[in-house]
Write an enzyme that holds these catalytic residues in place. Structure first.
Site, PDB file in Angstrom:
ATOM      1  N   GLY A 254     100.548 -25.302  47.238  1.00 48.38           N
ATOM      2  CA  GLY A 254     100.994 -25.206  48.618  1.00 48.38           C
ATOM      3  C   GLY A 254     102.432 -24.837  48.843  1.00 48.38           C
ATOM      4  O   GLY A 254     102.832 -24.626  49.998  1.00 48.38           O
ATOM      5  N   GLU A 293      99.411 -27.725  41.271  1.00 45.20           N
ATOM      6  CA  GLU A 293      98.646 -26.484  41.061  1.00 45.20           C
ATOM      7  C   GLU A 293      99.211 -25.354  41.908  1.00 45.20           C
ATOM      8  O   GLU A 293      98.572 -24.923  42.872  1.00 45.20           O
ATOM      9  CB  GLU A 293      97.190 -26.705  41.490  1.00 45.20           C
ATOM     10  CG  GLU A 293      96.423 -27.663  40.636  1.00 45.20           C
ATOM     11  CD  GLU A 293      95.155 -28.135  41.331  1.00 45.20           C
ATOM     12  OE1 GLU A 293      95.016 -27.945  42.559  1.00 45.20           O
ATOM     13  OE2 GLU A 293      94.313 -28.706  40.641  1.00 45.20           O
ATOM     14  N   PRO A 294     100.408 -24.877  41.605  1.00 43.18           N
ATOM     15  CA  PRO A 294     100.953 -23.786  42.408  1.00 43.18           C
ATOM     16  C   PRO A 294     100.207 -22.472  42.168  1.00 43.18           C
ATOM     17  O   PRO A 294      99.852 -22.160  41.031  1.00 43.18           O
ATOM     18  CB  PRO A 294     102.399 -23.680  41.915  1.00 43.18           C
ATOM     19  CG  PRO A 294     102.372 -24.255  40.534  1.00 43.18           C
ATOM     20  CD  PRO A 294     101.288 -25.302  40.517  1.00 43.18           C
ATOM     21  N   GLY A 295      99.975 -21.743  43.222  1.00 46.81           N
ATOM     22  CA  GLY A 295      99.346 -20.431  43.113  1.00 46.81           C
ATOM     23  C   GLY A 295     100.289 -19.378  43.666  1.00 46.81           C
ATOM     24  O   GLY A 295     100.935 -18.614  42.938  1.00 46.81           O
ATOM     25  N   ARG A 296     100.417 -19.404  45.002  1.00 49.32           N
ATOM     26  CA  ARG A 296     101.245 -18.419  45.691  1.00 49.32           C
ATOM     27  C   ARG A 296     102.662 -18.349  45.120  1.00 49.32           C
ATOM     28  O   ARG A 296     103.215 -17.264  44.918  1.00 49.32           O
ATOM     29  CB  ARG A 296     101.319 -18.824  47.172  1.00 49.32           C
ATOM     30  CG  ARG A 296     102.053 -17.870  48.082  1.00 49.32           C
ATOM     31  CD  ARG A 296     102.282 -18.527  49.448  1.00 49.32           C
ATOM     32  NE  ARG A 296     101.075 -19.133  49.969  1.00 49.32           N
ATOM     33  CZ  ARG A 296     100.184 -18.516  50.743  1.00 49.32           C
ATOM     34  NH1 ARG A 296     100.391 -17.272  51.095  1.00 49.32           N
ATOM     35  NH2 ARG A 296      99.112 -19.142  51.175  1.00 49.32           N
ATOM     36  N   ARG A 333      95.525 -10.707  54.785  1.00 46.05           N
ATOM     37  CA  ARG A 333      96.310 -11.837  55.326  1.00 46.05           C
ATOM     38  C   ARG A 333      96.823 -11.594  56.749  1.00 46.05           C
ATOM     39  O   ARG A 333      96.788 -12.508  57.573  1.00 46.05           O
ATOM     40  CB  ARG A 333      97.471 -12.205  54.389  1.00 46.05           C
ATOM     41  CG  ARG A 333      96.979 -12.810  53.073  1.00 46.05           C
ATOM     42  CD  ARG A 333      98.118 -13.403  52.256  1.00 46.05           C
ATOM     43  NE  ARG A 333      98.716 -14.560  52.872  1.00 46.05           N
ATOM     44  CZ  ARG A 333      99.875 -14.585  53.495  1.00 46.05           C
ATOM     45  NH1 ARG A 333     100.609 -13.492  53.573  1.00 46.05           N
ATOM     46  NH2 ARG A 333     100.324 -15.685  54.035  1.00 46.05           N
ATOM     47  N   TYR A 337      95.554 -14.501  59.087  1.00 46.41           N
ATOM     48  CA  TYR A 337      96.527 -15.535  59.456  1.00 46.41           C
ATOM     49  C   TYR A 337      97.654 -15.014  60.349  1.00 46.41           C
ATOM     50  O   TYR A 337      98.595 -15.753  60.625  1.00 46.41           O
ATOM     51  CB  TYR A 337      97.198 -16.124  58.198  1.00 46.41           C
ATOM     52  CG  TYR A 337      96.271 -16.457  57.063  1.00 46.41           C
ATOM     53  CD1 TYR A 337      95.223 -17.353  57.234  1.00 46.41           C
ATOM     54  CD2 TYR A 337      96.451 -15.889  55.802  1.00 46.41           C
ATOM     55  CE1 TYR A 337      94.380 -17.669  56.176  1.00 46.41           C
ATOM     56  CE2 TYR A 337      95.622 -16.208  54.739  1.00 46.41           C
ATOM     57  CZ  TYR A 337      94.582 -17.086  54.931  1.00 46.41           C
ATOM     58  OH  TYR A 337      93.760 -17.398  53.886  1.00 46.41           O
ATOM     59  N   CYS A 364      88.255   0.958  60.178  1.00 46.33           N
ATOM     60  CA  CYS A 364      87.785   1.175  61.547  1.00 46.33           C
ATOM     61  C   CYS A 364      87.919  -0.081  62.391  1.00 46.33           C
ATOM     62  O   CYS A 364      86.919  -0.609  62.900  1.00 46.33           O
ATOM     63  CB  CYS A 364      86.339   1.638  61.514  1.00 46.33           C
ATOM     64  SG  CYS A 364      86.178   3.163  60.625  1.00 46.33           S
ATOM     65  N   GLU A 365      89.119  -0.607  62.499  1.00 45.24           N
ATOM     66  CA  GLU A 365      89.391  -1.797  63.297  1.00 45.24           C
ATOM     67  C   GLU A 365      90.798  -1.634  63.854  1.00 45.24           C
ATOM     68  O   GLU A 365      91.718  -1.343  63.083  1.00 45.24           O
ATOM     69  CB  GLU A 365      89.450  -3.057  62.417  1.00 45.24           C
ATOM     70  CG  GLU A 365      88.254  -3.334  61.577  1.00 45.24           C
ATOM     71  CD  GLU A 365      87.404  -4.460  62.130  1.00 45.24           C
ATOM     72  OE1 GLU A 365      87.941  -5.248  62.926  1.00 45.24           O
ATOM     73  OE2 GLU A 365      86.234  -4.510  61.764  1.00 45.24           O
TER      74      GLU A 365
HETATM   75  N1  PLP Z   1      94.964 -26.206  44.629  1.00 41.26           N
HETATM   76  C1  PLP Z   1      93.977 -26.212  45.544  1.00 41.26           C
HETATM   77  C2  PLP Z   1      92.924 -27.269  45.448  1.00 41.26           C
HETATM   78  C3  PLP Z   1      93.913 -25.250  46.553  1.00 41.26           C
HETATM   79  O1  PLP Z   1      92.921 -25.271  47.445  1.00 41.26           O
HETATM   80  C4  PLP Z   1      94.929 -24.258  46.595  1.00 41.26           C
HETATM   81  C5  PLP Z   1      94.902 -23.209  47.648  1.00 41.26           C
HETATM   82  O2  PLP Z   1      94.076 -23.101  48.472  1.00 41.26           O
HETATM   83  C6  PLP Z   1      95.925 -24.277  45.629  1.00 41.26           C
HETATM   84  C7  PLP Z   1      95.924 -25.262  44.667  1.00 41.26           C
HETATM   85  C8  PLP Z   1      97.012 -23.232  45.598  1.00 41.26           C
HETATM   86  O3  PLP Z   1      97.780 -23.238  46.722  1.00 41.26           O
HETATM   87  P1  PLP Z   1      99.038 -22.259  46.833  1.00 41.26           P
HETATM   88  O4  PLP Z   1      98.597 -20.903  46.455  1.00 41.26           O
HETATM   89  O5  PLP Z   1      99.434 -22.357  48.247  1.00 41.26           O
HETATM   90  O6  PLP Z   1     100.081 -22.796  45.913  1.00 41.26           O
END
Ligand code: PLP
Length: 435
Positions: A254, A293-296, A333, A337, A364-365
């Site tokens: 997050g 659990e960072p993703g973004r 996105r 969003y 086509c939007e």
């Molecule tokens: N962990 C869980 C369970 C998630 O649902 C998400 C995103 O939806 C993430 C980690 C990664 O979040 P972010 O990409 O915002 O760091």
């Protein structure tokens, strides 16, 4: 600098670009020591370009901040090369479907380093995870507890019981878009702490002899800029978690990232320190492995998308529409969003951008927006390569074939060379599944 100080016509801020961004003698933007215009010429557009050094540094920063157990949330961007890279840099991987699990396994990531998520895991997904010896399963519902119990009765006995965590909702509303808020009471994810469902789930899992309950998991939402939201969640979680005497607490992902000039976000270290301090205040034992659990925040700023301008339509007294060769199929996105981005011309990355335009895709939007309110150099013309920075997360991973537009290629660049990690889809690919 605050968002209010940012002047729309300024060049794109350097911190929005990948770490190896540099300006060549000709004024062109280079990443990984390669001219972006050369990449567009060689691989075509639209093109996702990732700075491999940036990706590796981001993984290392997460491992340094959180320690062993921190997982890359693969949903942000996944292909085999990315799975391998995150694993090589010491991260575990969070996978949220049988498909993500398959890609991570086929990349050679050891199953013990994988965590399976999902609010509706199928029996097949659970069986695959159990059979491969997955590291952790995050249990999300009472139905899933029953499903796990049934499955484990039918599968061959194992020397070690599968390790599971309980996903809980701490009841904290992160200040972010409602579609990516997941920690409040009104959520499809997890068990509510406040209602007592989380405690019931813990009790049910403790009674299930075929699994080992090792911890608690929560995720309050995505694109969170305010460390205090993480702190509040950690306090609720810590209070619930401390008396259970379990060894692991995972606070999800997050961490927000800046997308446009003037934005700034906390670092992994600020997020980790605030979380650990809040947990300590709630009596969480120092021996507990607290991880995230960072993703973004790992992949967003490492990626840039390159497009080619196809048309420029000046509507007198209204606005100028600049159309590119991609759009909502490679980055949904803005449509999902209302997300904003910057746009710039890699041939003059340092130039000021006095001309307001709307950058749109080829779908086509009318809602097919790439950058609803962009500013570009006044000499932008048809044929120019235009770039959108910070497009490394939830762009390619959410890409579609809408209007049967083939998905772009993805290249990793480093030290003067580029490698295709996902090839561009062909027209043949578009009919591959048809009978
Ligand atoms: N962990 C869980 C369970 C998630 O649902 C998400 C995103 O939806 C993430 C980690 C990664 O979040 P972010 O990409 O915002 O760091």
């Amino acid at each position: 600098m605050s968002a209010d100080d940012a002047v729309a016509t300024d060049p794109v801020e350097w911190k929005l670009l990948p770490k190896t961004a540099a300006v060549g003698e000709d004024g062109h933007l280079r990443v990984g020591d390669i001219d972006l215009l050369d990449l567009a010429a060689e691989f075509g557009t639209p093109l996702f370009v990732y700075d491999e050094y940036h990706l590796r540094q981001a993984c290392r920063a997460a491992v340094a901040a959180w320690g062993d157990g921190v997982a890359y949330a693969a949903k942000a961007f996944l292909c085999r090369a990315m799975a391998r890279l995150a694993f090589e840099e010491g991260m575990h991987l969070d996978v949220a479907s049988g498909g993500e699990l398959h890609v991570a396994l086929s990349a050679g990531v050891p199953p013990a380093k994988l965590i399976l998520h999902g609010n509706n895991k199928s029996e097949e997904e659970l069986a695959t995870a159990l059979e491969c010896g997955i590291g952790r399963i995050v249990v999300d519902s009472f139905d899933e507890i029953a499903r796990l119990g049934r499955l484990l009765e039918t599968l061959p006995a194992r020397s070690e019981r599968p390790a599971v965590l309980v996903r809980v909702t701490p009841g904290v509303e992160a200040h972010t878009h409602e579609f990516v808020r997941t920690g409040g009471e009104d959520s499809k994810f997890g068990f509510s702490v406040a209602s007592g469902a989380a405690a019931q789930a813990v009790a049910a899992l403790e009674l299930l002899p075929s699994v080992e309950l090792v911890g608690v998991h929560a995720h309050i939402g995505s694109q969170v800029f305010d460390v205090s939201s993480f702190e509040q969640a950690a306090e609720v979680l810590g209070r619930f978690f401390a008396p259970l005497g379990l060894p692991e607490l995972v606070v999800g992902g997050g961490l927000g990232v800046p997308y446009v000039n003037g934005e700034s976000a906390p670092t992994q270290v600020e997020w980790a320190d605030a979380t650990r301090a809040a947990c300590a205040r709630m009596g969480v034992d120092p021996s507990v492995r607290i991880s995230a659990e960072p993703g973004r925040s790992i992949v967003a700023a490492a990626g840039i998308t390159l497009y080619t301008v196809g048309t420029v339509k000046r509507l007198l007294g209204i606005r100028t529409y600049v159309s590119v060769d991609g759009g909502m199929s490679d980055n949904p996105r803005p449509v999902l969003y209302g997300s904003g981005y910057e746009a710039f011309l890699p041939r003059v990355v340092r130039a000021s951008r006095p001309e307001p335009i709307r950058l749109v895709g080829k779908h086509c939007e009318s809602g097919d927006l790439v950058v609803p309110q962009a500013f570009v150099p006044a000499d932008l013309q048809v044929g120019d390569v235009v770039a959108t920075p910070v497009t490394g997360a939830y762009g390619y991973s959410m890409a579609s074939n809408y209007n049967k537009v083939p998905r772009p290629a993805v290249v990793f660049v480093a030290d003067g060379s580029a490698r295709v990690v996902v090839r561009r889809e062909t027209l043949e690919d578009l009919t591959r599944l048809d009978s």
